[in-house]
Design an enzyme around this catalytic site. Structure first.
Site, PDB file in Angstrom:
ATOM      1  N   GLU A   4      34.319 -32.322 -48.384  1.00 57.10           N
ATOM      2  CA  GLU A   4      35.076 -31.672 -47.306  1.00 57.10           C
ATOM      3  C   GLU A   4      34.232 -30.585 -46.644  1.00 57.10           C
ATOM      4  O   GLU A   4      34.165 -30.477 -45.413  1.00 57.10           O
ATOM      5  CB  GLU A   4      36.349 -31.071 -47.904  1.00 57.10           C
ATOM      6  CG  GLU A   4      37.092 -30.080 -47.054  1.00 57.10           C
ATOM      7  CD  GLU A   4      38.123 -29.320 -47.879  1.00 57.10           C
ATOM      8  OE1 GLU A   4      37.841 -28.171 -48.269  1.00 57.10           O
ATOM      9  OE2 GLU A   4      39.199 -29.884 -48.137  1.00 57.10           O
ATOM     10  N   THR A   6      37.517 -52.976 -64.686  1.00 60.42           N
ATOM     11  CA  THR A   6      38.478 -53.268 -65.751  1.00 60.42           C
ATOM     12  C   THR A   6      39.710 -52.395 -65.556  1.00 60.42           C
ATOM     13  O   THR A   6      39.590 -51.185 -65.327  1.00 60.42           O
ATOM     14  CB  THR A   6      37.855 -52.997 -67.136  1.00 60.42           C
ATOM     15  OG1 THR A   6      36.680 -53.793 -67.278  1.00 60.42           O
ATOM     16  CG2 THR A   6      38.825 -53.339 -68.243  1.00 60.42           C
ATOM     17  N   ASN A  40      32.369 -33.841 -62.062  1.00 62.61           N
ATOM     18  CA  ASN A  40      33.690 -34.355 -61.713  1.00 62.61           C
ATOM     19  C   ASN A  40      34.739 -33.605 -62.514  1.00 62.61           C
ATOM     20  O   ASN A  40      34.420 -32.947 -63.517  1.00 62.61           O
ATOM     21  CB  ASN A  40      33.796 -35.862 -61.945  1.00 62.61           C
ATOM     22  CG  ASN A  40      34.695 -36.526 -60.909  1.00 62.61           C
ATOM     23  OD1 ASN A  40      35.528 -35.867 -60.275  1.00 62.61           O
ATOM     24  ND2 ASN A  40      34.538 -37.830 -60.720  1.00 62.61           N
ATOM     25  N   ASP A  48      38.289 -47.427 -74.991  1.00 61.26           N
ATOM     26  CA  ASP A  48      37.406 -48.578 -74.840  1.00 61.26           C
ATOM     27  C   ASP A  48      37.076 -49.133 -76.223  1.00 61.26           C
ATOM     28  O   ASP A  48      37.245 -48.449 -77.241  1.00 61.26           O
ATOM     29  CB  ASP A  48      36.130 -48.154 -74.110  1.00 61.26           C
ATOM     30  CG  ASP A  48      35.421 -49.303 -73.403  1.00 61.26           C
ATOM     31  OD1 ASP A  48      35.724 -50.467 -73.724  1.00 61.26           O
ATOM     32  OD2 ASP A  48      34.568 -49.021 -72.541  1.00 61.26           O
ATOM     33  N   ASP A  86      38.836 -38.788 -46.839  1.00 63.45           N
ATOM     34  CA  ASP A  86      39.132 -38.031 -45.622  1.00 63.45           C
ATOM     35  C   ASP A  86      37.929 -37.205 -45.192  1.00 63.45           C
ATOM     36  O   ASP A  86      37.717 -36.969 -43.999  1.00 63.45           O
ATOM     37  CB  ASP A  86      40.355 -37.140 -45.816  1.00 63.45           C
ATOM     38  CG  ASP A  86      40.047 -35.846 -46.553  1.00 63.45           C
ATOM     39  OD1 ASP A  86      39.407 -35.928 -47.616  1.00 63.45           O
ATOM     40  OD2 ASP A  86      40.453 -34.767 -46.080  1.00 63.45           O
ATOM     41  N   TRP A 116      35.638 -24.120 -45.192  1.00 60.31           N
ATOM     42  CA  TRP A 116      36.398 -25.014 -44.306  1.00 60.31           C
ATOM     43  C   TRP A 116      37.306 -24.213 -43.376  1.00 60.31           C
ATOM     44  O   TRP A 116      37.431 -24.534 -42.183  1.00 60.31           O
ATOM     45  CB  TRP A 116      37.215 -26.030 -45.109  1.00 60.31           C
ATOM     46  CG  TRP A 116      38.478 -25.510 -45.737  1.00 60.31           C
ATOM     47  CD1 TRP A 116      38.635 -25.030 -47.003  1.00 60.31           C
ATOM     48  CD2 TRP A 116      39.772 -25.414 -45.115  1.00 60.31           C
ATOM     49  NE1 TRP A 116      39.933 -24.625 -47.210  1.00 60.31           N
ATOM     50  CE2 TRP A 116      40.653 -24.866 -46.078  1.00 60.31           C
ATOM     51  CE3 TRP A 116      40.261 -25.744 -43.853  1.00 60.31           C
ATOM     52  CZ2 TRP A 116      42.004 -24.640 -45.802  1.00 60.31           C
ATOM     53  CZ3 TRP A 116      41.612 -25.507 -43.577  1.00 60.31           C
ATOM     54  CH2 TRP A 116      42.462 -24.971 -44.551  1.00 60.31           C
ATOM     55  N   GLY A 121      29.805  -7.150  -3.159  1.00 56.21           N
ATOM     56  CA  GLY A 121      28.938  -6.622  -4.198  1.00 56.21           C
ATOM     57  C   GLY A 121      27.794  -7.537  -4.532  1.00 56.21           C
ATOM     58  O   GLY A 121      27.606  -8.597  -3.946  1.00 56.21           O
ATOM     59  N   LYS A 122      27.022  -7.105  -5.509  1.00 57.16           N
ATOM     60  CA  LYS A 122      25.816  -7.810  -5.908  1.00 57.16           C
ATOM     61  C   LYS A 122      26.163  -8.977  -6.816  1.00 57.16           C
ATOM     62  O   LYS A 122      26.957  -8.838  -7.738  1.00 57.16           O
ATOM     63  CB  LYS A 122      24.892  -6.834  -6.630  1.00 57.16           C
ATOM     64  CG  LYS A 122      23.539  -7.420  -6.998  1.00 57.16           C
ATOM     65  CD  LYS A 122      22.686  -6.341  -7.669  1.00 57.16           C
ATOM     66  CE  LYS A 122      21.345  -6.903  -8.080  1.00 57.16           C
ATOM     67  NZ  LYS A 122      20.511  -5.869  -8.754  1.00 57.16           N
TER      68      LYS A 122
END
Length: 760
Positions: free
Chosen positions: A78, A131, A200, A237, A251, A636, A673-674
């Protein structure tokens, strides 16, 4: 000087048009935006409190910060997408578009894993993408069991065409979060020291707020965590392999496409070329199509039962919306790989604008055989989603899912559907409910309404008109203070969707969004005002434009040395002492040296927070003292304010605010004026005495004589004529005075001297 002035002269001096901004914009709103840009970027050097030495744009200047990121000096995709936005607007205001290319180069370097960081993608089997493992509403349902059963997961229909288009199997997408300062200590590829580093957090269903996450490295070499690294906190697992894993926040990728498009568009208007960025944005958009697919590539619509709902084939697993995430991973040895989409969609994540760009704009056309076609379908589907979820009040409800409770469960019979996907008032996360924060209104609808402005799409226009009325009903400026809806509550269900309903009135009589709290969220309201500007410009709605400009004027009352901010009391910081769920019997250690075991708290597993200079506030609060207060500068939010002010300048909207501070194309007046030196140094002559003013901008007052533009009197000099007469330009904004002499105050921009504006 823009060609529009020559065109105006040919049309006649009394013609009134909305003139584009000059490259060296100097009206009040341009100066706000340019000054703000310089604060954020350190005058374009990226040596500021917003950036790391490695040019990572931090989520916030402040380090003690917990919201979606759990540390202020993390960064997220983001943030990088907003960095591209920041540079695009600065380019239009100053004529220097190099920052767009710079931002994109760091976006690639920091967030898109190179081939060394995603090995083995060539071993990916599109016929068996991943899986299956169920999601669970409660965090205690984790780790979730992987189901090794044929026929559950559908086929990936876009992998091969992407490989054919780009010549490799790697994914060109941004991972959503990095550790800017390597605060956690994982480093890259387990080296413990490189920065920034891929990490993560969220992995455990909708009840896992930031306060319950266990941060871990994306490169799972089992160097930290337990005996299986961190893997067995999340899945059960048969055995655990060392692996890498990345997750996109789609996004942000879509916003990067949007920002790149505006940068490219404005650069073209100014005779500059950003085609290299456009082609990279098109590529990002091509891979962004993974967000259009069900998590396990199952068929869309009435998908109930993980082992009964049909596995998808071809495009029947595409919902064509922009989902909450997609992810990909594989073995560290490069011997296997997987990919998933997401079944959950949120209106705040949609970008029909990105879909329009990727399906209609040649410079942004994806290389793949079906990319542009898929985005054309997505554009229409996204607009339908907004219309389906628009309340009678005008605000937009949550989203839809193809996998109820993340496990393809059967919802209750009163839940209505959108192409067979189920209405969800709080998609993806429940703590707090994901659509209560009104920032989602601004993020999603700004992209609908900018698409309406650019394309004239009537469906987008209908949604935007209704939403704009809600914004006007819930936003006010009193005595320089902005008050707006900050949180919403939701009741009821939308009507069952039919595409033929789009233009019907009286929809969704039982669906309602109610304002539950008011206040000030600077980033959110700036985002909402951007959306209001787009639709109001398109429709000529002066009430909407006046409100937007008035809000941005009032935000000036919150300016400080770093940008804009308002004090926040953080009652939620009591959760520093809250438990982070670790299953009983699981033990491990993270890179900060914290022990991970059942009963640990948020601060227990982040002991370095106790070294933060603001920790004393939180510690006092946890010991029964007052709630801590912070003045945060989020990248952000700062960018949303800068972009909103920039748009006011670019599209000449300042005239709708106080004192008509923007460009004025009407009401011819006579001024003696100028004439301004800012005009004469561009090669234009001064008009005759008592000329008529037909146009005003930051350079001064303009008249027309003998079919040519000339400088009319009455405007103050931008900077001393004693400087400009020597051939030096005026500085674009107030800044550091490096030298003073009889001619005036001198600044430095782009490695050369410039005259400091007289108003500084």
């Amino acid at each position: 000087m823009p060609s529009i002035r020559s065109a105006l002269a040919l049309l006649g001096a009394t013609t009134v048009l909305a003139a584009p901004m000059t490259k060296r914009a100097s009206d009040e709103y341009a100066q706000r935006a340019i000054d703000h840009y310089n604060k954020i970027t350190g005058n374009g050097s990226y040596q500021s409190e917003y950036f790391s030495p490695e040019n990572v744009p931090y989520h916030s200047v402040e380090t003690l910060m917990v919201e979606a990121p759990d540390h202020g000096h993390e960064s997220v995709s983001e943030t990088y997408s907003f960095w591209v936005w920041l540079e695009a607007v600065n380019g239009k205001l100053t004529g220097d578009y190099s920052g767009v290319e710079t931002a994109w180069s760091y976006l690639e370097k920091h967030l898109i894993p190179d081939s060394k960081n995603q090995p083995g993608n060539s071993k990916y089997n599109p016929s068996s993408p991943a899986t299956y493992a169920a999601e669970h509403d409660e965090i205690t349902g984790y780790p979730s069991k992987l189901m090794f059963q044929d026929g559950i997961v559908g086929e990936d229909p876009i992998a091969k065409e992407l490989q054919q288009a780009y010549g490799n199997w790697d994914i060109y997408a941004m991972h959503w979060i990095i550790d800017g300062d390597n605060w956690y200590g994982y480093g890259q590829q387990g080296d413990g020291k490189s920065k920034p580093s891929f990490i993560n957090t969220f992995q455990r269903g909708p009840s896992e707020s930031t306060w319950k996450t266990v941060p871990h490295p994306c490169w799972e070499a089992m160097k930290w965590g337990g005996r299986n690294g961190f893997l067995d906190l999340f899945t059960v697992d048969n055995s655990y392999a060392k692996q890498w894993r990345y997750t996109a926040a789609p996004d942000a990728d879509a916003r990067a496409v949007q920002a790149a498009y505006f940068g490219w568009l404005w650069a073209q208007e100014d005779g500059q070329d950003l085609s290299s960025v456009a082609s990279k944005a098109a590529k990002l958009g091509d891979y962004l199509r993974y967000a259009q697919y069900d998590k396990y590539f199952k068929k869309i619509g009435n998908c109930v039962g993980y082992d009964r709902c049909s596995a998808g084939s071809g495009k029947n697993s595409a919902h064509y919306l922009i989902s909450w995430y997609f992810a990909w991973g594989g073995g560290l040895q490069g011997d296997w790989a997987w990919r998933i989409g997401s079944s959950h969609t949120h209106t705040g994540y949609q970008s029909p604008l990105a879909a329009w760009i990727l399906s209609t704009q040649p410079a942004f056309k994806p290389k793949s055989s079906n990319g542009a076609k898929d985005w054309a379908t997505s554009m229409d589907r996204q607009l339908e989603l907004f219309r389906w979820l628009q309340t009678p009040e005008g605000c937009i409800a949550g989203g839809a899912t193809n996998s109820w409770q993340g496990s393809y469960a059967q919802p209750s019979s009163d839940i209505t559907t959108f192409y067979g996907m189920y209405y969800d008032w709080q998609p993806v996360y429940h703590d707090p409910p994901s659509n209560n924060w009104t920032g989602m209104q601004g993020w999603g609808m700004e992209r609908v309404c900018s698409m309406y402005y650019l394309s004239g799409n009537e469906k987008a226009g209908l949604v935007c008109k209704n939403w704009a009325q809600w914004v006007k009903d819930t936003t006010r400026v009193n005595g320089g203070e902005v008050i707006h809806a900050t949180n919403l509550g939701w009741d009821g269900n939308p009507d069952e969707w039919k595409a033929s309903n789009f233009n019907k009135s009286g929809l969704n009589k039982s669906l309602h969004g109610t304002v539950t709290s008011e206040g000030l969220d600077l980033g959110s309201i700036a985002s909402i005002m951007k959306g209001l500007m787009w639709v109001s410009m398109k429709d000529g709605d002066e009430e909407g434009l006046s409100l937007a400009v008035s809000v941005m004027d009032a935000i000036e009352n919150y300016k400080d040395d770093l940008g804009y901010a308002a004090e926040e009391q953080r009652l939620d910081y009591e959760k520093f002492g809250g438990e982070v769920y670790i299953p009983s019997g699981w033990t491990g250690k993270n890179a900060q040296g914290a022990n991970l075991q059942n009963g640990v708290t948020f601060i227990d597993i982040r002991p370095k927070y106790k070294e933060d200079p603001d920790w004393y506030q939180v510690e006092d609060f946890l010991n029964g003292g007052n709630p801590p207060t912070f003045t945060y500068h989020r990248f952000w939010g700062q960018t949303e304010i800068m972009v909103a002010n920039g748009l006011i300048s670019i599209y000449d909207l300042g005239k709708y605010g106080k004192g008509n501070t923007g460009g004025n194309t009407g009401g011819n007046t006579t001024k003696p004026g100028k004439c301004s030196a800012a005009i004469t140094r561009q090669g234009y002559k001064c008009c005759s005495k008592n000329c008529q003013v037909v146009y005003t901008d930051g350079d001064g007052d303009w008249g027309v004589e003998n079919g040519q533009w000339c400088g009319c009197g009455g405007a103050a000099e931008v900077c001393p004529s004693s400087i400009t007469s020597q051939g030096y330009p005026c500085c674009s904004s107030c800044g550091t005075v490096y030298y003073q002499d009889a001619d005036g105050d001198w600044g430095v921009e782009n490695g050369d001297w410039c005259g400091m504006p007289t108003e500084c």
